[in-house]
Design a protein around this motif. Structure first.
Motif, PDB file in Angstrom:
ATOM      1  N   PHE A   1      22.177  -7.348  69.974  1.00 45.46           N
ATOM      2  CA  PHE A   1      23.408  -6.612  70.276  1.00 45.46           C
ATOM      3  C   PHE A   1      23.105  -5.578  71.346  1.00 45.46           C
ATOM      4  N   TYR A   2      24.070  -4.702  71.650  1.00 48.17           N
ATOM      5  CA  TYR A   2      23.931  -3.760  72.761  1.00 48.17           C
ATOM      6  C   TYR A   2      22.744  -2.806  72.636  1.00 48.17           C
ATOM      7  N   ASN A   3      22.189  -2.597  71.437  1.00 45.70           N
ATOM      8  CA  ASN A   3      21.014  -1.735  71.275  1.00 45.70           C
ATOM      9  C   ASN A   3      19.722  -2.508  71.061  1.00 45.70           C
ATOM     10  N   ASN A   4      19.784  -3.839  71.050  1.00 43.76           N
ATOM     11  CA  ASN A   4      18.612  -4.702  70.947  1.00 43.76           C
ATOM     12  C   ASN A   4      18.929  -5.957  71.754  1.00 43.76           C
ATOM     13  N   LEU A   5      18.637  -5.917  73.032  1.00 40.15           N
ATOM     14  CA  LEU A   5      19.098  -6.944  73.961  1.00 40.15           C
ATOM     15  C   LEU A   5      18.293  -8.241  73.959  1.00 40.15           C
ATOM     16  N   LYS A   6      17.112  -8.256  73.313  1.00 45.36           N
ATOM     17  CA  LYS A   6      16.287  -9.462  73.380  1.00 45.36           C
ATOM     18  C   LYS A   6      15.632  -9.737  72.030  1.00 45.36           C
ATOM     19  N   SER A   7      15.605 -11.019  71.660  1.00 50.40           N
ATOM     20  CA  SER A   7      14.954 -11.422  70.404  1.00 50.40           C
ATOM     21  C   SER A   7      13.439 -11.272  70.536  1.00 50.40           C
ATOM     22  N   PRO A   8      12.721 -11.103  69.411  1.00 54.61           N
ATOM     23  CA  PRO A   8      11.274 -10.915  69.486  1.00 54.61           C
ATOM     24  C   PRO A   8      10.532 -12.124  70.042  1.00 54.61           C
ATOM     25  N   ASP A   9      11.124 -13.311  69.958  1.00 57.33           N
ATOM     26  CA  ASP A   9      10.487 -14.501  70.538  1.00 57.33           C
ATOM     27  C   ASP A   9      10.913 -14.727  71.989  1.00 57.33           C
ATOM     28  N   ASN A  10      11.694 -13.788  72.555  1.00 61.33           N
ATOM     29  CA  ASN A  10      12.193 -13.843  73.941  1.00 61.33           C
ATOM     30  C   ASN A  10      13.074 -15.050  74.229  1.00 61.33           C
ATOM     31  N   SER A  11      13.645 -15.660  73.195  1.00 63.39           N
ATOM     32  CA  SER A  11      14.456 -16.856  73.398  1.00 63.39           C
ATOM     33  C   SER A  11      15.930 -16.547  73.621  1.00 63.39           C
ATOM     34  N   VAL A  12      16.404 -15.402  73.149  1.00 64.03           N
ATOM     35  CA  VAL A  12      17.812 -15.038  73.257  1.00 64.03           C
ATOM     36  C   VAL A  12      17.911 -13.648  73.865  1.00 64.03           C
ATOM     37  N   GLU A  13      18.776 -13.534  74.880  1.00 62.87           N
ATOM     38  CA  GLU A  13      18.934 -12.249  75.574  1.00 62.87           C
ATOM     39  C   GLU A  13      20.411 -11.954  75.813  1.00 62.87           C
ATOM     40  N   HIS A  14      20.804 -10.758  75.430  1.00 58.31           N
ATOM     41  CA  HIS A  14      22.145 -10.221  75.703  1.00 58.31           C
ATOM     42  C   HIS A  14      22.037  -9.556  77.073  1.00 58.31           C
ATOM     43  N   THR A  15      22.923  -9.879  78.005  1.00 58.72           N
ATOM     44  CA  THR A  15      22.779  -9.354  79.364  1.00 58.72           C
ATOM     45  C   THR A  15      23.388  -7.966  79.554  1.00 58.72           C
ATOM     46  N   GLY A  16      23.986  -7.401  78.517  1.00 55.49           N
ATOM     47  CA  GLY A  16      24.497  -6.032  78.608  1.00 55.49           C
ATOM     48  C   GLY A  16      25.931  -5.894  78.133  1.00 55.49           C
ATOM     49  N   ASP A  17      26.288  -4.670  77.815  1.00 59.31           N
ATOM     50  CA  ASP A  17      27.578  -4.332  77.230  1.00 59.31           C
ATOM     51  C   ASP A  17      28.622  -4.076  78.311  1.00 59.31           C
ATOM     52  N   ASN A  18      29.758  -4.773  78.217  1.00 61.96           N
ATOM     53  CA  ASN A  18      30.908  -4.513  79.077  1.00 61.96           C
ATOM     54  C   ASN A  18      31.887  -3.719  78.226  1.00 61.96           C
ATOM     55  N   ARG A  19      32.160  -2.493  78.604  1.00 66.17           N
ATOM     56  CA  ARG A  19      32.958  -1.610  77.755  1.00 66.17           C
ATOM     57  C   ARG A  19      34.460  -1.695  77.973  1.00 66.17           C
ATOM     58  N   ASP A  20      34.910  -2.420  79.004  1.00 62.02           N
ATOM     59  CA  ASP A  20      36.357  -2.408  79.258  1.00 62.02           C
ATOM     60  C   ASP A  20      36.982  -3.779  79.523  1.00 62.02           C
ATOM     61  N   GLY A  21      36.191  -4.848  79.625  1.00 62.44           N
ATOM     62  CA  GLY A  21      36.756  -6.174  79.852  1.00 62.44           C
ATOM     63  C   GLY A  21      37.345  -6.359  81.240  1.00 62.44           C
ATOM     64  N   GLU A  22      37.055  -5.451  82.148  1.00 64.67           N
ATOM     65  CA  GLU A  22      37.601  -5.538  83.507  1.00 64.67           C
ATOM     66  C   GLU A  22      36.998  -6.712  84.265  1.00 64.67           C
ATOM     67  N   GLY A  23      37.765  -7.265  85.180  1.00 67.36           N
ATOM     68  CA  GLY A  23      37.292  -8.319  86.058  1.00 67.36           C
ATOM     69  C   GLY A  23      37.550  -9.702  85.504  1.00 67.36           C
TER      70      GLY A  23
END
Length: 187
Positions: free
Chosen positions: A60-82
């Protein structure tokens, strides 16, 4: 554009694509004019018992990568713009810890209860899966806002492992349990 899924549909990602490895799960939404809210995407990487093997497998937004480096969250979008995907999860299927049997994708509205926010304030919400190497979308699940109008949280879908195959299931289950409610389920 790939397969358009309905709630409850399942698609084996490997059936016609045995070399599939790197996928991007894109989640997008538009906020209905006059509203503002912060939607957060999380991934629960669970084992056969339906629980996280360790807290670090909650992405999630405070833990962006799994310990095995297989899953990564690319960052939090706070407004849904674009246009396009508002938040993205990258997954390397071959690198996922063998004890992980499901990836559960959840969207929750930040401070929903305090701010009286709900999914009825969103439009055009979807989750899609893209084959990163081939740069093509091969499935999409669009959420019907009228069905989930007052939900504050949503399980969008699950990637389920069976042998070497990964299957995506479009769940679209709306709740009002908050992100902590999901954490309590999977810890």
């Amino acid at each position: 554009m790939g397969i358009d899924l309905k709630k409850g549909s399942k698609v084996n990602l490997m059936k016609d694509n045995v070399r599939l490895d790197k996928v991007m799960l894109g989640i997008g939404w538009d906020i209905i004019p006059g509203n503002s809210l912060d939607l957060d995407i999380s991934v629960f990487m669970v084992g056969e018992n339906g629980k996280l093997p360790a807290d670090e497998y909650f992405i999630f937004y405070n833990n962006l990568k799994s310990p095995d480096n297989s899953v990564e969250h690319t960052g939090d979008n706070r407004d849904g713009e674009g246009d396009g995907d508002d938040e993205m999860i990258l997954a390397y299927l071959s690198q996922i810890n063998p004890s992980i049997k499901e990836l559960i994708f959840v969207a929750s509205i930040h401070n929903a209860e305090v701010l009286n926010h709900h999914f009825g304030m969103l439009d055009n919400a979807y989750i899609r899966i893209v084959d990163v190497d081939k740069k093509n979308e091969f499935l999409r699940f669009n959420l019907n806002k009228s069905t989930f109008g007052n939900a504050t949280d949503m399980e969008f879908g699950r990637l389920i492992k069976s042998g070497r195959d990964w299957t995506f299931k479009a769940t679209g289950d709306g709740t009002r349990i908050g992100l902590q409610g999901y954490v309590d389920q999977y810890v």
